[in-house]
Scaffold this motif. Structure first.
Motif, PDB file in Angstrom:
ATOM      1  N   ASP A 105       0.758  -1.164  -0.158  1.00 11.66           N
ATOM      2  CA  ASP A 105       0.269  -0.251  -0.104  1.00 11.66           C
ATOM      3  C   ASP A 105       0.619   1.497   0.038  1.00 11.66           C
ATOM      4  O   ASP A 105       2.298   1.622   0.974  1.00 11.66           O
ATOM      5  CB  ASP A 105      -0.999   0.096   1.400  1.00 11.66           C
ATOM      6  CG  ASP A 105      -2.170  -1.264   1.615  1.00 11.66           C
ATOM      7  OD1 ASP A 105      -2.584  -1.359   0.437  1.00 11.66           O
ATOM      8  OD2 ASP A 105      -1.971  -1.679   2.150  1.00 11.66           O
ATOM      9  N   THR A 118      -3.470   2.786  -3.122  1.00  8.70           N
ATOM     10  CA  THR A 118      -4.462   2.483  -2.293  1.00  8.70           C
ATOM     11  C   THR A 118      -5.769   3.550  -2.007  1.00  8.70           C
ATOM     12  O   THR A 118      -6.767   2.473  -2.016  1.00  8.70           O
ATOM     13  CB  THR A 118      -3.743   2.203  -0.693  1.00  8.70           C
ATOM     14  OG1 THR A 118      -2.826   1.586  -1.001  1.00  8.70           O
ATOM     15  CG2 THR A 118      -4.716   1.282   0.154  1.00  8.70           C
ATOM     16  N   LEU A 139      -8.661   2.183  -4.091  1.00  7.40           N
ATOM     17  CA  LEU A 139      -9.434   1.322  -3.608  1.00  7.40           C
ATOM     18  C   LEU A 139     -10.779   0.855  -2.141  1.00  7.40           C
ATOM     19  O   LEU A 139     -11.889   1.219  -2.079  1.00  7.40           O
ATOM     20  CB  LEU A 139      -8.974  -0.294  -3.606  1.00  7.40           C
ATOM     21  CG  LEU A 139      -9.055  -1.967  -2.957  1.00  7.40           C
ATOM     22  CD1 LEU A 139     -10.453  -1.652  -3.835  1.00  7.40           C
ATOM     23  CD2 LEU A 139      -8.830  -2.550  -2.399  1.00  7.40           C
ATOM     24  N   LEU A 140      -9.740   1.871  -1.475  1.00  8.70           N
ATOM     25  CA  LEU A 140     -10.236   2.251   0.179  1.00  8.70           C
ATOM     26  C   LEU A 140     -11.319   3.435   0.215  1.00  8.70           C
ATOM     27  O   LEU A 140     -11.898   3.160   1.227  1.00  8.70           O
ATOM     28  CB  LEU A 140      -8.813   2.521   1.310  1.00  8.70           C
ATOM     29  CG  LEU A 140      -8.296   1.651   1.283  1.00  8.70           C
ATOM     30  CD1 LEU A 140      -7.511   1.750   2.865  1.00  8.70           C
ATOM     31  CD2 LEU A 140      -8.922   0.266   2.347  1.00  8.70           C
ATOM     32  N   VAL A 200     -14.598   1.871  -0.458  1.00  6.00           N
ATOM     33  CA  VAL A 200     -14.403   0.262   0.180  1.00  6.00           C
ATOM     34  C   VAL A 200     -14.741   0.865   1.972  1.00  6.00           C
ATOM     35  O   VAL A 200     -15.183  -0.095   2.928  1.00  6.00           O
ATOM     36  CB  VAL A 200     -13.358  -0.719   0.540  1.00  6.00           C
ATOM     37  CG1 VAL A 200     -13.269  -1.467   2.063  1.00  6.00           C
ATOM     38  CG2 VAL A 200     -12.673  -1.789  -0.960  1.00  6.00           C
ATOM     39  N   GLU A 210     -13.215  -5.213  -0.109  1.00  7.50           N
ATOM     40  CA  GLU A 210     -11.223  -4.763  -0.571  1.00  7.50           C
ATOM     41  C   GLU A 210     -12.111  -6.080  -1.865  1.00  7.50           C
ATOM     42  O   GLU A 210     -11.226  -5.758  -3.014  1.00  7.50           O
ATOM     43  CB  GLU A 210     -10.268  -6.013   0.790  1.00  7.50           C
ATOM     44  CG  GLU A 210      -9.688  -4.104   1.058  1.00  7.50           C
ATOM     45  CD  GLU A 210      -9.159  -4.313   2.231  1.00  7.50           C
ATOM     46  OE1 GLU A 210      -8.362  -3.223   2.261  1.00  7.50           O
ATOM     47  OE2 GLU A 210      -8.695  -5.451   2.241  1.00  7.50           O
ATOM     48  N   GLU A 237     -14.559  -5.529  -4.925  1.00  8.58           N
ATOM     49  CA  GLU A 237     -14.033  -4.341  -5.236  1.00  8.58           C
ATOM     50  C   GLU A 237     -13.236  -4.744  -6.634  1.00  8.58           C
ATOM     51  O   GLU A 237     -12.440  -3.959  -7.679  1.00  8.58           O
ATOM     52  CB  GLU A 237     -13.767  -2.686  -4.339  1.00  8.58           C
ATOM     53  CG  GLU A 237     -14.801  -2.727  -3.914  1.00  8.58           C
ATOM     54  CD  GLU A 237     -15.698  -1.969  -4.784  1.00  8.58           C
ATOM     55  OE1 GLU A 237     -15.576  -1.239  -6.030  1.00  8.58           O
ATOM     56  OE2 GLU A 237     -16.702  -1.241  -3.565  1.00  8.58           O
ATOM     57  N   GLY A 272      -9.523   0.035  -7.729  1.00  9.17           N
ATOM     58  CA  GLY A 272      -7.647   0.446  -7.308  1.00  9.17           C
ATOM     59  C   GLY A 272      -6.837   0.040  -8.522  1.00  9.17           C
ATOM     60  O   GLY A 272      -6.819  -0.695  -9.183  1.00  9.17           O
ATOM     61  N   TYR A 313      -5.407 -10.712   0.932  1.00 11.75           N
ATOM     62  CA  TYR A 313      -5.302  -8.804  -0.032  1.00 11.75           C
ATOM     63  C   TYR A 313      -3.926  -8.759  -0.293  1.00 11.75           C
ATOM     64  O   TYR A 313      -4.164  -8.365  -1.382  1.00 11.75           O
ATOM     65  CB  TYR A 313      -5.994  -7.489   1.068  1.00 11.75           C
ATOM     66  CG  TYR A 313      -5.201  -6.546   1.065  1.00 11.75           C
ATOM     67  CD1 TYR A 313      -6.229  -6.217  -0.239  1.00 11.75           C
ATOM     68  CD2 TYR A 313      -4.197  -6.056   0.765  1.00 11.75           C
ATOM     69  CE1 TYR A 313      -6.466  -4.570  -0.158  1.00 11.75           C
ATOM     70  CE2 TYR A 313      -3.955  -4.176   0.527  1.00 11.75           C
ATOM     71  CZ  TYR A 313      -5.021  -3.988  -0.249  1.00 11.75           C
ATOM     72  OH  TYR A 313      -4.660  -2.281  -0.395  1.00 11.75           O
TER      73      TYR A 313
END
Length: 223
Positions: free
Chosen positions: A15, A21, A24-25, A28, A87, A90, A96, A126
């Motif tokens: 990350d 990151t 994606l986050l 999420v 995560e 997605e 991401g 992950y």
């Protein structure tokens, strides 16, 4: 940049180093807290996503203490489960992305005979699925995560990696103080990555070199 002795291996944080990151986050994070509210585990407002981004590099138990200090142990445990589930969902859906230049630079390093590894404080699935789903897993010799090895620090995780793989010389590449500590704690050359945008001031102090983009890494190596 002046060139430096070619290492046997390069160990990468995930990350903020290989993976962008926040791409994606952000979705999420929203989904995690929506579900926690629906399940009656966290009645408050969704904490700012910046808290989560600023905690990357920590172990998960410490991340949730920072993100929701008012959350119950049950809420934090459930957040762990939801974080991984969402995560992976997605990522499968295409959310991401890697930082610019990551696939090309990794291939250059591997073609020059450098052994490549990931060392992350994240969960096992992950840490393995991000490279696989973004098409770079085949460039790495191994994936080491706190989730799989049960380590209490990245320094310990890197020590295990070096011993298991019989590595004598290596670089640690990452964007957080935990990466600098892990590298220095194992006698490695440390490259700090200064492009993620969510680290704290001074986190890269002690790094032997700092790069402003991922592709600068190749330029550090001697021909």
């Amino acid at each position: 940049m002046s060139s430096i002795q070619m290492p046997e291996a390069v160990l990468f944080d995930l990350d903020g180093t290989l993976f962008q990151t926040e791409s994606l986050l952000i979705p999420v994070h929203r989904r995690v807290f929506q579900t926690l509210r629906e399940e009656g585990l966290y009645p408050g407002e969704t904490p700012p996503v910046e808290r989560l981004l600023g905690s990357l590099g920590m172990l998960l138990e410490h991340i949730w203490e920072k993100v929701m200090p008012d959350g119950s142990p049950e809420a934090r445990h459930r957040a762990n489960e939801l974080l991984l589930r969402y995560e992976l969902e997605e990522l499968e859906a295409g959310t991401g992305r890697l930082y610019p230049g990551v696939p090309e630079t990794l291939r250059k390093l591997r073609d020059r005979g450098v052994r490549l590894f990931v060392a992350s404080n994240g969960l096992e699935a992950y840490v393995k699925e991000v490279p696989r789903l973004r098409g770079v897993a085949d460039l790495f010799e191994g994936f080491y995560s706190a989730g799989e090895y049960g380590t209490a620090s990245k320094t310990e995780l890197v020590r295990i990696l070096l011993k298991e793989r019989g590595i004598r010389s290596a670089w640690m590449v990452g964007d957080r103080s935990s990466d600098v500590e892990a590298g220095k704690g194992n006698g490695l050359f440390v490259v700090g990555c200064d492009y993620a945008g969510f680290r704290s001031e001074g986190e890269l102090e002690g790094a032997d070199a700092v790069v402003g983009s991922f592709d600068e890494l190749d330029g550090l190596l001697s021909p």
